[in-house]
Write a protein that holds these residues in place. Sequence first.
Motif, mmCIF file in Angstrom:
data_model
loop_
_atom_site.group_PDB
_atom_site.id
_atom_site.type_symbol
_atom_site.label_atom_id
_atom_site.label_comp_id
_atom_site.label_asym_id
_atom_site.label_seq_id
_atom_site.Cartn_x
_atom_site.Cartn_y
_atom_site.Cartn_z
ATOM 1 N N LYS A 221 0.826 -1.205 0.000
ATOM 2 C CA LYS A 221 0.000 0.000 0.000
ATOM 3 C C LYS A 221 0.864 1.260 0.000
ATOM 4 O O LYS A 221 0.547 2.248 -0.679
ATOM 5 C CB LYS A 221 -0.941 -0.010 1.205
ATOM 6 N N SER A 222 1.967 1.208 0.711
ATOM 7 C CA SER A 222 2.902 2.342 0.710
ATOM 8 C C SER A 222 3.503 2.523 -0.681
ATOM 9 O O SER A 222 3.710 3.652 -1.143
ATOM 10 C CB SER A 222 4.018 2.118 1.734
ATOM 11 N N ALA A 223 3.770 1.403 -1.354
ATOM 12 C CA ALA A 223 4.313 1.456 -2.708
ATOM 13 C C ALA A 223 3.320 2.116 -3.668
ATOM 14 O O ALA A 223 3.700 2.926 -4.515
ATOM 15 C CB ALA A 223 4.666 0.053 -3.188
ATOM 16 N N LYS A 248 -9.780 -1.644 -10.196
ATOM 17 C CA LYS A 248 -10.042 -3.064 -9.979
ATOM 18 C C LYS A 248 -8.990 -3.686 -9.058
ATOM 19 O O LYS A 248 -9.299 -4.489 -8.173
ATOM 20 C CB LYS A 248 -10.058 -3.807 -11.316
ATOM 21 N N VAL A 249 -7.722 -3.323 -9.264
ATOM 22 C CA VAL A 249 -6.644 -3.906 -8.463
ATOM 23 C C VAL A 249 -6.721 -3.410 -7.022
ATOM 24 O O VAL A 249 -6.509 -4.192 -6.078
ATOM 25 C CB VAL A 249 -5.272 -3.564 -9.087
ATOM 26 N N MET A 250 -7.037 -2.136 -6.822
ATOM 27 C CA MET A 250 -7.138 -1.620 -5.461
ATOM 28 C C MET A 250 -8.325 -2.253 -4.727
ATOM 29 O O MET A 250 -8.272 -2.476 -3.510
ATOM 30 C CB MET A 250 -7.266 -0.099 -5.482
ATOM 31 N N GLU A 254 -8.129 -4.579 -1.205
ATOM 32 C CA GLU A 254 -9.018 -4.549 -0.032
ATOM 33 C C GLU A 254 -9.569 -5.927 0.277
ATOM 34 O O GLU A 254 -9.713 -6.301 1.445
ATOM 35 C CB GLU A 254 -10.166 -3.568 -0.295
ATOM 36 N N HIS A 255 -9.872 -6.686 -0.767
ATOM 37 C CA HIS A 255 -10.364 -8.058 -0.583
ATOM 38 C C HIS A 255 -9.313 -8.937 0.109
ATOM 39 O O HIS A 255 -9.641 -9.666 1.057
ATOM 40 C CB HIS A 255 -10.738 -8.646 -1.941
#
Length: 261
Positions: A221-223, A248-250, A254-255
């Motif tokens: 997430k930092s990346a 879609k990737v974000m 979360e999933h």
Amino acid sequence: MIQQEFANNAKTILASDDNVIGLAVTGSWLTNEIDEFSDLDLILVTKQKVSGEKGLMLEYAQRLGNFLSGFTGEHVGEPRVLICLYDNPLLHVDIKFLTLDEFYTRIETPHLLLDKTGQLKDAIDNSEAKFPYPDYQWIEDRIWTWIHYALLKIGRGEYFEAYDFMGFLRMVVFGPLLLIKNGKLPRGVRKMEMDIESNDLAQLMLTVPTYDRKSLLKSLKSAVSLYKELRAELYGSDINLQNNTEKKVMSYLEHIEQIEN
């Protein structure tokens, strides 16, 4: 310094070789940053092609000092380089074997140690050094699929794979972009600790995880945050952002975060 002593000795040895046009040096020599931890980057220019003949490359290398071992640089995309280790003193030396025609194409302008007939100077005067910069569209077209790949590995529990992949992203994406932001050449992650501002370095450090699912997700997430900041600062309006893929990737990130360890 031992690097300079080695280079000057190599110049003397090669001066009498009829096949040798000249000898040049690149790397930290050019910026006066040689220290006890520096390697030595030599360019040996010859009339007859030497690269591609490993035995001949080794013969040249063995003449230059107390040779321990050497191997060609296919793993870094440069088979014309012989990566050598010498002894007394222990020294890493990269020798790139070029013909005069090949010498015209370069990423930086070397310092000439030996130029028997002035042909190397002529080549430099009639060509331009072009350091390869990253293609922003190339990165944007790949980054979100790369992030998804890392998420797959974390989700499956392949933490070593995910950990190593973060290193790949630093080398190919974050390191070069941060160096460009700081007015430096995009040399992967070379000398990041010295060449970028402290705030940028702190953000890059957040992309280094530990061997732990939670840490891997946090660093990923930092990346993403770092990439989006760099993208906003460096990319022009001509770059086609992969907004739908990013969304879609974000969502998938979360999933994965919601799945029990």
